[in-house]
Design a protein around this motif. Structure first.
Motif, PDB file in Angstrom:
ATOM      1  N   TYR A   1       0.647  -6.530   7.383  1.00 48.88           N
ATOM      2  CA  TYR A   1       0.196  -5.915   8.795  1.00 48.88           C
ATOM      3  C   TYR A   1       1.268  -5.699   9.789  1.00 48.88           C
ATOM      4  CZ  TYR A   1      -3.999  -8.127   6.651  1.00 48.88           C
ATOM      5  OH  TYR A   1      -5.021  -8.320   5.560  1.00 48.88           O
ATOM      6  N   CYS A   2       0.899  -4.478  10.281  1.00 53.17           N
ATOM      7  CA  CYS A   2       1.609  -4.268  11.495  1.00 53.17           C
ATOM      8  C   CYS A   2       0.880  -4.717  12.737  1.00 53.17           C
ATOM      9  CB  CYS A   2       1.704  -2.622  11.600  1.00 53.17           C
ATOM     10  SG  CYS A   2       2.383  -1.984  13.211  1.00 53.17           S
ATOM     11  N   LYS A   3       1.805  -5.244  13.795  1.00 48.85           N
ATOM     12  CA  LYS A   3       1.127  -5.720  15.182  1.00 48.85           C
ATOM     13  C   LYS A   3       1.830  -5.047  16.280  1.00 48.85           C
ATOM     14  CE  LYS A   3       1.940  -9.705  17.477  1.00 48.85           C
ATOM     15  NZ  LYS A   3       2.067 -10.994  17.841  1.00 48.85           N
ATOM     16  N   ALA A   4       1.031  -4.563  17.443  1.00 47.15           N
ATOM     17  CA  ALA A   4       1.626  -4.080  18.395  1.00 47.15           C
ATOM     18  C   ALA A   4       1.039  -4.330  19.833  1.00 47.15           C
ATOM     19  CB  ALA A   4       1.691  -2.459  18.348  1.00 47.15           C
TER      20      ALA A   4
ATOM     21  N   GLY B   1      -3.736  -3.059   7.294  1.00 42.17           N
ATOM     22  CA  GLY B   1      -2.893  -3.955   6.250  1.00 42.17           C
ATOM     23  C   GLY B   1      -2.457  -2.748   5.112  1.00 42.17           C
ATOM     24  N   THR B   2      -1.462  -3.217   4.370  1.00 43.06           N
ATOM     25  CA  THR B   2      -1.024  -2.483   3.162  1.00 43.06           C
ATOM     26  C   THR B   2      -0.400  -3.362   2.304  1.00 43.06           C
ATOM     27  OG1 THR B   2       0.295  -0.752   2.198  1.00 43.06           O
ATOM     28  CG2 THR B   2       1.243  -1.954   3.921  1.00 43.06           C
ATOM     29  N   GLN B   3      -0.935  -3.292   0.949  1.00 42.76           N
ATOM     30  CA  GLN B   3      -0.820  -4.160   0.091  1.00 42.76           C
ATOM     31  C   GLN B   3       0.719  -3.934  -0.710  1.00 42.76           C
ATOM     32  OE1 GLN B   3      -2.548  -6.833  -1.577  1.00 42.76           O
ATOM     33  NE2 GLN B   3      -0.818  -7.374  -2.473  1.00 42.76           N
ATOM     34  N   VAL B   4       1.358  -5.039  -0.643  1.00 45.48           N
ATOM     35  CA  VAL B   4       2.622  -4.944  -1.479  1.00 45.48           C
ATOM     36  C   VAL B   4       2.669  -6.154  -2.536  1.00 45.48           C
ATOM     37  CG1 VAL B   4       5.020  -5.262  -1.243  1.00 45.48           C
ATOM     38  CG2 VAL B   4       3.983  -4.284   0.692  1.00 45.48           C
TER      39      VAL B   4
ATOM     40  N   GLY C   1       3.083   2.922   2.702  1.00 46.09           N
ATOM     41  CA  GLY C   1       4.292   2.647   2.109  1.00 46.09           C
ATOM     42  C   GLY C   1       4.121   1.338   1.181  1.00 46.09           C
ATOM     43  N   GLY C   2       2.930   0.684   1.259  1.00 44.77           N
ATOM     44  CA  GLY C   2       2.813  -0.182   0.225  1.00 44.77           C
ATOM     45  C   GLY C   2       2.644   0.214  -1.223  1.00 44.77           C
ATOM     46  N   GLY C   3       2.867  -0.969  -2.028  1.00 42.77           N
ATOM     47  CA  GLY C   3       2.504  -0.504  -3.644  1.00 42.77           C
ATOM     48  C   GLY C   3       3.124  -1.524  -4.381  1.00 42.77           C
ATOM     49  N   LEU C   4       3.113  -1.097  -5.693  1.00 37.92           N
ATOM     50  CA  LEU C   4       3.834  -2.103  -6.793  1.00 37.92           C
ATOM     51  C   LEU C   4       5.079  -1.906  -6.920  1.00 37.92           C
ATOM     52  CD1 LEU C   4       3.448  -4.197  -8.909  1.00 37.92           C
ATOM     53  CD2 LEU C   4       2.347  -2.291 -10.562  1.00 37.92           C
TER      54      LEU C   4
ATOM     55  N   SER D   1      12.883  -2.059  -4.190  1.00 35.02           N
ATOM     56  CA  SER D   1      12.568  -1.842  -2.610  1.00 35.02           C
ATOM     57  C   SER D   1      11.566  -1.089  -2.116  1.00 35.02           C
ATOM     58  CB  SER D   1      13.906  -1.015  -2.144  1.00 35.02           C
ATOM     59  OG  SER D   1      15.164  -1.792  -2.381  1.00 35.02           O
ATOM     60  N   LEU D   2      10.949  -1.368  -1.075  1.00 37.51           N
ATOM     61  CA  LEU D   2       9.796  -0.529  -0.455  1.00 37.51           C
ATOM     62  C   LEU D   2      10.116  -0.531   1.092  1.00 37.51           C
ATOM     63  CD1 LEU D   2       6.830  -1.948  -2.044  1.00 37.51           C
ATOM     64  CD2 LEU D   2       7.619   0.372  -2.411  1.00 37.51           C
ATOM     65  N   ARG D   3       9.657   0.655   1.590  1.00 34.36           N
ATOM     66  CA  ARG D   3       9.594   0.860   3.063  1.00 34.36           C
ATOM     67  C   ARG D   3       8.427   1.054   3.668  1.00 34.36           C
ATOM     68  NH1 ARG D   3      11.607   5.875   6.822  1.00 34.36           N
ATOM     69  NH2 ARG D   3      12.536   4.857   8.390  1.00 34.36           N
ATOM     70  N   LEU D   4       7.905   0.239   4.723  1.00 38.78           N
ATOM     71  CA  LEU D   4       6.563   0.198   5.251  1.00 38.78           C
ATOM     72  C   LEU D   4       6.879   1.058   6.469  1.00 38.78           C
ATOM     73  CD1 LEU D   4       5.319  -3.448   4.692  1.00 38.78           C
ATOM     74  CD2 LEU D   4       5.121  -1.412   3.099  1.00 38.78           C
ATOM     75  N   SER D   5       5.770   1.828   6.708  1.00 42.57           N
ATOM     76  CA  SER D   5       5.904   2.378   8.288  1.00 42.57           C
ATOM     77  C   SER D   5       4.686   1.876   8.853  1.00 42.57           C
ATOM     78  CB  SER D   5       5.754   4.165   7.849  1.00 42.57           C
ATOM     79  OG  SER D   5       7.133   4.418   7.350  1.00 42.57           O
ATOM     80  N   CYS D   6       4.470   2.218  10.083  1.00 45.46           N
ATOM     81  CA  CYS D   6       3.300   1.842  10.937  1.00 45.46           C
ATOM     82  C   CYS D   6       3.380   2.789  12.166  1.00 45.46           C
ATOM     83  CB  CYS D   6       3.393   0.458  11.360  1.00 45.46           C
ATOM     84  SG  CYS D   6       2.071  -0.148  12.707  1.00 45.46           S
TER      85      CYS D   6
END
Length: 120
Positions: free
Chosen positions: A94-97, A113-116, A8-11, A17-22
């Motif tokens: 980064y997502c952490k669980a 990790g995903t770049q925003v 879900g990352g991006g420019l 708005s952006l929505r990240l998923s993990c």
């Protein structure tokens, strides 16, 4: 072993708005707390938002009112809805669980990790 995969990352332009998923995958575990962290160039990794298995949330002051963390326990997924993005939100997210295994042992896992990137 638990694997976390973010997407879900991006420019995006400032104010967007952006929505990240993990997604957490693996076997023989249950997921407890989940969280999103971010790390900007030259800075330390910082907590953005966290959510417990029961749905309690906490946020960094810098994102309160703009970001919303949520989760789907049935799918072992966590989301980060980011609104009113600012250039200073630019970072790798980064997502952490925390995974709980047999006998209650708790292990911490990180995604790749995903770049925003937020342009002004």
């Amino acid at each position: 072993q638990v694997q976390l995969v973010e997407s879900g990352g991006g420019l995006v332009q400032s104010g967007g708005s952006l929505r990240l998923s993990c997604a957490a995958s693996g076997s023989g575990f249950s997921i407890d707390d989940m969280a999103w962290y971010r790390q900007a160039p030259g800075k330390q990794r910082e907590l953005v938002a966290g959510i417990s298995n029961g749905g309690s949330t906490n946020y960094a002051d810098s994102v309160k009112g703009r970001f919303t963390i949520s989760r789907d326990n049935a799918k072992n997924m966590v989301y980060l809805q980011m609104n009113s993005l600012k250039p200073e939100d630019t970072a790798v997210y980064y997502c952490k669980a925390i995974a709980v295994r047999t006998l209650g042992y708790r292990y911490q896992y990180w995604g790749q990790g995903t770049q925003v990137t937020v342009s002004s």
